[in-house]
Design an enzyme around this catalytic site. Structure first.
Site, PDB file in Angstrom:
ATOM      1  N   GLU A  68      -6.347 -54.950  22.002  1.00 17.05           N
ATOM      2  CA  GLU A  68      -7.183 -56.160  22.055  1.00 17.05           C
ATOM      3  C   GLU A  68      -6.933 -56.930  23.347  1.00 17.05           C
ATOM      4  O   GLU A  68      -7.872 -57.436  23.962  1.00 17.05           O
ATOM      5  CB  GLU A  68      -6.882 -57.072  20.853  1.00 17.05           C
ATOM      6  CG  GLU A  68      -7.082 -56.443  19.490  1.00 17.05           C
ATOM      7  CD  GLU A  68      -8.534 -56.260  19.079  1.00 17.05           C
ATOM      8  OE1 GLU A  68      -9.442 -56.546  19.890  1.00 17.05           O
ATOM      9  OE2 GLU A  68      -8.768 -55.807  17.949  1.00 17.05           O
ATOM     10  N   HIS A 112     -19.513 -55.212  19.948  1.00 24.40           N
ATOM     11  CA  HIS A 112     -19.000 -54.988  21.316  1.00 24.40           C
ATOM     12  C   HIS A 112     -19.486 -53.636  21.826  1.00 24.40           C
ATOM     13  O   HIS A 112     -19.942 -53.500  22.963  1.00 24.40           O
ATOM     14  CB  HIS A 112     -17.464 -55.019  21.344  1.00 24.40           C
ATOM     15  CG  HIS A 112     -16.868 -56.296  20.843  1.00 24.40           C
ATOM     16  ND1 HIS A 112     -15.518 -56.468  20.656  1.00 24.40           N
ATOM     17  CD2 HIS A 112     -17.451 -57.470  20.479  1.00 24.40           C
ATOM     18  CE1 HIS A 112     -15.297 -57.694  20.189  1.00 24.40           C
ATOM     19  NE2 HIS A 112     -16.442 -58.312  20.077  1.00 24.40           N
ATOM     20  N   GLU A 127     -12.023 -61.315  21.065  1.00 24.23           N
ATOM     21  CA  GLU A 127     -10.781 -60.561  21.305  1.00 24.23           C
ATOM     22  C   GLU A 127      -9.571 -61.483  21.096  1.00 24.23           C
ATOM     23  O   GLU A 127      -8.532 -61.045  20.605  1.00 24.23           O
ATOM     24  CB  GLU A 127     -10.757 -59.945  22.707  1.00 24.23           C
ATOM     25  CG  GLU A 127     -11.941 -59.036  23.052  1.00 24.23           C
ATOM     26  CD  GLU A 127     -12.183 -57.858  22.102  1.00 24.23           C
ATOM     27  OE1 GLU A 127     -11.453 -57.701  21.111  1.00 24.23           O
ATOM     28  OE2 GLU A 127     -13.141 -57.098  22.360  1.00 24.23           O
ATOM     29  N   GLU A 163     -13.107 -49.057  22.504  1.00 22.75           N
ATOM     30  CA  GLU A 163     -13.663 -49.719  21.316  1.00 22.75           C
ATOM     31  C   GLU A 163     -14.486 -48.775  20.449  1.00 22.75           C
ATOM     32  O   GLU A 163     -14.694 -49.035  19.273  1.00 22.75           O
ATOM     33  CB  GLU A 163     -14.509 -50.928  21.742  1.00 22.75           C
ATOM     34  CG  GLU A 163     -13.684 -51.975  22.466  1.00 22.75           C
ATOM     35  CD  GLU A 163     -14.469 -53.239  22.788  1.00 22.75           C
ATOM     36  OE1 GLU A 163     -15.412 -53.150  23.597  1.00 22.75           O
ATOM     37  OE2 GLU A 163     -14.131 -54.297  22.247  1.00 22.75           O
ATOM     38  N   HIS A 165      -8.999 -61.653  17.492  1.00 21.60           N
ATOM     39  CA  HIS A 165      -8.372 -60.420  17.010  1.00 21.60           C
ATOM     40  C   HIS A 165      -6.874 -60.418  17.320  1.00 21.60           C
ATOM     41  O   HIS A 165      -6.058 -60.024  16.489  1.00 21.60           O
ATOM     42  CB  HIS A 165      -9.048 -59.189  17.619  1.00 21.60           C
ATOM     43  CG  HIS A 165     -10.510 -59.099  17.263  1.00 21.60           C
ATOM     44  ND1 HIS A 165     -11.362 -58.186  17.823  1.00 21.60           N
ATOM     45  CD2 HIS A 165     -11.255 -59.820  16.385  1.00 21.60           C
ATOM     46  CE1 HIS A 165     -12.587 -58.357  17.310  1.00 21.60           C
ATOM     47  NE2 HIS A 165     -12.532 -59.341  16.444  1.00 21.60           N
ATOM     48  N   GLU A 178     -16.322 -55.360  16.439  1.00 18.42           N
ATOM     49  CA  GLU A 178     -16.246 -54.259  17.411  1.00 18.42           C
ATOM     50  C   GLU A 178     -17.537 -53.457  17.455  1.00 18.42           C
ATOM     51  O   GLU A 178     -17.900 -52.915  18.499  1.00 18.42           O
ATOM     52  CB  GLU A 178     -15.069 -53.329  17.098  1.00 18.42           C
ATOM     53  CG  GLU A 178     -13.687 -53.962  17.232  1.00 18.42           C
ATOM     54  CD  GLU A 178     -13.400 -54.556  18.603  1.00 18.42           C
ATOM     55  OE1 GLU A 178     -14.093 -54.202  19.584  1.00 18.42           O
ATOM     56  OE2 GLU A 178     -12.493 -55.395  18.690  1.00 18.42           O
ATOM     57  N   TYR A 206      -1.034 -63.332  12.986  1.00 14.89           N
ATOM     58  CA  TYR A 206      -1.070 -63.815  11.596  1.00 14.89           C
ATOM     59  C   TYR A 206      -0.542 -62.743  10.632  1.00 14.89           C
ATOM     60  O   TYR A 206       0.230 -63.043   9.722  1.00 14.89           O
ATOM     61  CB  TYR A 206      -2.523 -64.191  11.267  1.00 14.89           C
ATOM     62  CG  TYR A 206      -2.793 -64.643   9.852  1.00 14.89           C
ATOM     63  CD1 TYR A 206      -2.191 -65.778   9.323  1.00 14.89           C
ATOM     64  CD2 TYR A 206      -3.706 -63.947   9.054  1.00 14.89           C
ATOM     65  CE1 TYR A 206      -2.482 -66.194   8.027  1.00 14.89           C
ATOM     66  CE2 TYR A 206      -4.003 -64.366   7.757  1.00 14.89           C
ATOM     67  CZ  TYR A 206      -3.384 -65.484   7.253  1.00 14.89           C
ATOM     68  OH  TYR A 206      -3.676 -65.900   5.973  1.00 14.89           O
TER      69      TYR A 206
HETATM   70 FE    FE Z   1     -13.788 -55.557  21.151  1.00 13.18          FE
HETATM   71 MN    MN Z   2     -11.355 -56.630  19.433  1.00 15.86          MN
END
Ligand code: FE
Ligand code: MN
Length: 317
Positions: free
Chosen positions: A57, A198, A88, A161, A91, A195, A97
């Site tokens: 990421e 993306h 990103e 990706e 992510h 994603e 987390y």
């Molecule tokens: Fe991405």
């Molecule tokens: Mn990502």
């Protein structure tokens, strides 16, 4: 506005807004602590995927901000890339987390790109492929420069990706289907939904460059791109075998490799190239539309409804 597809991806990205804290990790914490629920195999694949994705990421975000953004001047494409860069960051925050929730040492997870050879091999492959674009002196003047730039887009959007994320997605979603680590599984579903946008943006950008500069798309260059995707499939299969050497309940290790071949063909077709593998999808459940309406009510989480119908058909990806 020239590229309405970029504008539409931006709108779709906004409609998909989410935050990792909206997903409860309570059940995961209990399963992770318990001795009986997760096998050593399960734990290994969870760690491998947290390790791979946390670095991937950051690499992707850096590439957008420091390489792609400089060379794509079109405002609606730039608007989308700013949105993608933010996603990103979300992510990356998700992996922090998850580590915090499970009590994992984030440094250990982030170091896995150095300590685990099958992860390092994937990162090195993409970095190597796109290094020249990160050089601040790089400018696009000639046909070769456009090809170099498209190589970068292939490296990040199609390989990283589009291929390198998908064995991991399949493993984590397969685990969730077995009611194991459903919180992390849901985090991965949200990431996968982002994603897939993306990837769609990257392919549309590549296809627009092909249409506007037809001379870049020589037989030799097409062959080169196909070989790159095939090399990526080998690395991704090795990664899947390393992360999940014994397969999972109902899934053998070979099926992850077949799934990667199946999605690699779809990526090739999406950018106008011929299929290589003709592999049937061993995981039809991966391409079913994932309904992520935020209607679940957790006691302690704030659930924000950003969109009336928050479902996205991911069957194209
Ligand atoms: Fe991405
Ligand atoms: Mn990502």
């Amino acid at each position: 506005m020239k590229y309405m597809w970029a504008r539409q991806h931006y709108k779709d990205g906004i409609a998909n807004s989410w935050q990792p804290e909206e997903i409860s990790m309570q059940a995961d914490v209990e399963q992770w602590k318990a001795r009986t629920v997760l096998s050593a195999n399960d734990r290994r694949l969870i760690l491998w995927n947290l390790g791979f994705f946390s670095t991937a990421e950051s690499l992707t975000a850096n590439n957008i901000v420091m390489a792609v953004y400089r060379h794509v001047a079109n405002p609606e494409c730039r608007q989308y890339m700013l949105r993608q860069a933010f996603e990103e960051a979300v992510h990356t925050d998700t992996f922090i987390y998850c580590c915090d929730s499970l009590g994992l040492d984030p440094d250990e997870i982030y170091q896995m790109y150095e300590t685990i050879p099958s992860i390092k091999a994937k990162d090195d492959f993409v970095i190597e492929l796109t290094q020249q674009i990160l050089d601040p002196r790089f400018e696009i003047n000639t046909i070769e420069d456009v090809q170099q730039f498209v190589r970068n887009l292939i490296g990040y959007y199609v390989v990283m990706e589009g291929v390198f994320f998908y064995a991991g997605f399949a493993m984590m979603l397969a685990l969730k289907r077995q009611n194991k680590m459903v919180g992390i599984g849901e985090q991965f579903e949200y990431i996968m939904r982002d994603e897939s946008l993306h990837l769609a943006f990257g392919c549309d950008l590549i296809n627009t460059l092909r249409a506007e500069h037809p001379s870049i798309w020589t037989a030799a260059f097409q062959q080169e791109v196909t070989v790159l995707v095939q090399q990526a499939v080998v690395l991704e299969s090795q990664y899947a075998k390393d992360a999940c050497p014994n397969g999972m309940l109902g899934i053998n290790a070979e099926q992850f490799s077949n799934y990667v071949k199946h999605i690699a063909d779809r990526r090739l077709v999406r950018i106008g190239l011929a299929e290589v593998y003709h592999q049937e999808n061993p995981f039809p459940w991966m391409s079913q539309s994932t309904d992520l309406q935020k209607e679940k009510n957790f006691f302690e989480t704030r659930v924000t409804e950003y969109q009336a119908a928050g479902s996205l058909d991911m069957s194209d990806f």
